[in-house]
Every structure is written in structure tokens, then in C-alpha cells.
Scaffold this active site. Structure first.
Site, short mmCIF file in Angstrom:
data_model
loop_
_atom_site.label_atom_id
_atom_site.label_comp_id
_atom_site.label_asym_id
_atom_site.label_seq_id
_atom_site.Cartn_x
_atom_site.Cartn_y
_atom_site.Cartn_z
CB SER A 1 33.00 21.40 50.96
OG SER A 1 33.50 21.92 49.75
CE LYS B 1 34.94 19.04 48.71
NZ LYS B 1 33.54 19.48 48.48
CE LYS C 1 37.10 23.63 49.32
NZ LYS C 1 35.74 23.89 49.76
CB SER D 1 34.42 22.69 46.57
OG SER D 1 34.25 23.89 47.28
#
Length: 391
Positions: free
Chosen positions: A122, A233, A60, A57
Site C-alpha cells: 500500500s 485492497k 489505489k 488507499s
């Protein structure tokens, strides 16, 4: 050609004993670890920083960066409504689809809500919905991601989808590239970064049956544990392990860290906090120049002026191990030059390079004033001087 101009002496380092200053040790079970001090450009830790890896993730961050760029240009409004296609909802709901924002089929959801769902929750579903809203299809959006990666200088990364879902190796990054991407988020979009990345929780969607609102916490392991933490993140898949790209600022020093390949959720918390605390506690900044200080000048090609002053865009400092004394070293201005006019005031056109015992520390310098293109007679005069070797 590259120009390097020695401009002054600068503080280099020795320990109090007189021995050369050495980087304080840091060991981590993370397969990949990287830590950089943005104030000086110093890399404080590098472990497998250029090894390709699946980002999970953490990919992202590029999805949000594309959106931030469009918002900044005025091509995307945060109140724009995006439709959750039933096909997208079908693919990205349920436990097999990973983390979710709990969107509903045919729901109208704003870009603002989707950004919060991507960054704080997320949401894999949110990432794909935003990608489709911006580019029509996720495949087309991935092309935009890769164009953006090239523009930002991510030299060893590729994106095959918007959320980092495993895709047989088409999506890969390096820790160094993730840090570069994080830096772009922070420096190029400070207001959007502040608005979205430090949210501790976000509420969206309803539970089945009771219809209770669903509130999820931000997975950022630094929030509430390291003062000044404000991004970025986490990522986790079975293939990638547990990873995190994070940042914090204390007393004007901003650090960016990347860890990856950890074995558990709790280990990610422990190692992320340890690394960031080590970065702040085992290292110190030594001020060089205040923001706006004039550092030197650069030669200008075909400009209304033959030189342009170079100034510090922010406070500049070198990063050194904590508790050291100093002796004289050297620093220089480096740029690709002469710099071709026109030049905008504040444009990054050179770097301040400081020689340190463990390598160079590189900081940006910007044009202190605008320089226009030379007119016809100005270009003719420059040509004559070059002809006779006086330019």
C-alpha cells in the site's frame, strides 16, 4: 430499444415451510457494507452502497487498473524502469506520509516492483512514482483514472490523486463503484490479478544503519483466514476510518465485498471475515447453464446474419438462501437491440435476467459466433423487407 424475451421457466424459491424465501440477516457496525455474488450478479448485502465516501488507499485499485490496461495493450512493460524524483521522495517519506514502499531518491524501480509495492505494501510513494512514470505528473494521471472510471461504469466516483490521500473531497467513491472496479480487475486482467493481488508479503528497501532488508506483510484481512481469498485492497485514514474491498472464490463462486467506516484495524479484520463467511455459508448457488450453453438469440441490424446466437460465457447460476426448496419462476433475455453488426464472437451483447423474490439477478450473455456487416446487396434486401414490413 430495450428488448426482453421470455425464454423459459427457472427456479425461484420458497422455504421448506412453503413461506417465501428471505435473505438471511447480517448486521455490521460498518457504516458502509456491500456484497455481490459474481456468478449470479446477486447483491447479497447493501448498506449505504451509493453514499459517497473517501476511499483512502482503496483508490489505489484504480491506479493498478490503469497500469493493467496499459500492460494488456502493450503500451507499458512491467520491466520498464521508473525514476523516483527527489521531490516525490521528499513528500512521501517519513511517518507523516502514511504507508510506504521505502523508495529512495533517484532510485530506478521497475513497474513490476511498483505494482507489488502498491498492492501488497500500500505504498503511497509507489503510487505517485508509478503515476508520474505513466503520465508525467500525478495530476495528468488522475485525469486518466477518471477516464478509466467512466469507461468502467463507475457513475458516482472521482479521483484527484493516485493513492487516495485526503484532498478536500476531490477524491470520492461509493461501495458499489468499488465493487465494479474490483470486478474489472478480476475479470478483465485475470493473469495480472493472480500475479499481484494474492502476495502475502513483499520485500523492498533497507533499514537505516544496519541496511537490513524491509519485509512488510499484505494487510488484506482475508488472506489466511478465508479459503479462496485472493484480493484486493485495504484503506485507512482518519477521515475515512478503516475500509476494505475484498474477494474470494470457493467452488466456482466468487464474491466481492466492500466495508468502510470501521473504527479499528482489528474491527476491519473481524467484520471482513464475518461478511465473507456469511456470503459463502448463508447463501448457495443453484446452477442454470454450463459455460458455452446456447441460451437464445438476438436480432442483428445490417448484419450478414439476421440473428446471432447467445451463449453463456461461464457457468451461470442463481444465488439463493441456504436450505431452501424451489418452485417455478421466469427468466428472460434482455438486450439493446437489434444489435448492430459487426459483432465479435464472445462479445457481451445481452444479459440473462432472472426474476427472484428479492429482485432481479443479471448475468452476461455473449455472441456465440461472429457476425459481419451485410454487403451492398444484403443491405438493399434488408431495406426492401423493412419497407414492406417483413423484416
Amino acid at each position: 430499444m430495450k428488448r426482453a424475451v421470455l425464454i423459459a421457466s427457472v427456479t425461484a424459491l420458497t422455504l421448506a415451510s412453503g413461506a417465501p424465501a428471505k435473505a438471511p440477516p447480517f448486521d455490521t457496525p460498518a457504516r458502509v457494507a456491500y456484497l455481490i455474488d459474481l456468478t449470479s450478479g446477486a447483491v447479497l448485502l447493501s448498506k449505504n452502497a451509493d453514499v459517497r465516501m473517501p476511499p483512502a488507499s482503496m483508490a489505489k485499485m484504480m491506479t493498478t487498473n490503469v497500469a493493467f490496461e496499459l500492460i494488456k495493450k502493450g503500451d507499458l512493460k512491467t520491466d520498464k524502469k521508473c525514476t523516483v524524483r527527489p521531490e516525490t521522495w521528499q513528500k512521501w517519506h517519513g511517518p507523516q506520509a502514511g504507508s510506504t514502499m521505502f523508495l529512495s531518491p533517484n532510485e530506478q524501480v521497475s513497474v513490476d516492483e511498483l505494482l507489488k509495492g502498491i498492492i501488497t505494501l500500500s505504498g503511497n510513494d509507489a503510487s505517485v512514482v508509478l503515476a508520474e512514470c505513466i503520465a508525467g505528473t500525478e495530476e495528468a494521471f488522475a485525469n486518466v483514472m477518471n477516464e478509466n472510471a467512466k469507461r468502467l461504469g463507475l457513475t458516482n466516483s472521482h479521483f484527484g490523486n493516485s493513492n487516495g490521500w485526503p484532498d478536500e473531497g476531490r477524491t470520492y467513491v461509493t461501495a458499489r463503484d468499488l465493487a465494479t472496479l474490483a470486478r474489472a480487475e478480476i475479470e478483465n486482467h485475470p493473469d495480472l490479478y493472480k500475479k499481484y493481488y494474492s502476495l502475502t508479503e513483499y520485500t523492498h528497501g533497507q533499514t537505516l544503519g544496519s541496511g537490513a532488508a524491509i519485509t512488510q506483510a499484505n494487510r488484506n484481512p482475508l488472506l489466511g483466514r478465508v479459503p479462496g481469498a485472493d484480493g484486493l485492497k485495504t484503506g485507512h485514514t482518519e477521515e475515512a476510518g478503516y475500509g476494505f474491498t475484498g474477494s474470494a472464490e470457493q467452488n466456482g463462486r466468487r464474491l466481492i465485498m466492500v466495508v468502510a467506516g470501521l473504527d479499528s484495524f482489528n474491527q476491519r479484520i473481524t467484520e471482513s471475515v464475518r461478511l465473507m463467511q456469511w456470503g459463502f455459508n448463508a447463501w448457495q448457488s443453484k446452477p442454470l447453464f454450463k459455460a458455452g450453453a446456447s441460451i437464445g438469440s438476438a436480432k442483428v441490424q445490417l448484419g450478414s446474419s439476421s440473428e446471432v446466437p447467445l451463449v453463456a460465457p461461464r457457468d451461470l447460476a442463481v444465488t439463493i438462501p441456504a436450505g431452501v426448496l424451489s418452485k417455478t419462476g421466469a427468466m428472460k433475455i434482455r438486450y439493446q437491440g437489434p444489435v448492430k453488426a459487426p459483432i465479435a464472437k464472445g462479445q457481451h451483447i445481452a444479459d440473462l435476467v432472472v426474476a427472484m423474490p428479492d429482485g432481479e439477478q443479471v448475468m452476461p450473455l455473449v455472441a456465440g459466433e461472429a457476425v459481419g456487416e451485410a454487403g451492398f446487396f444484403g443491405r438493399a434486401w434488408i431495406g426492401l423487407k423493412q419497407l414492406f414490413g417483413t423484416a
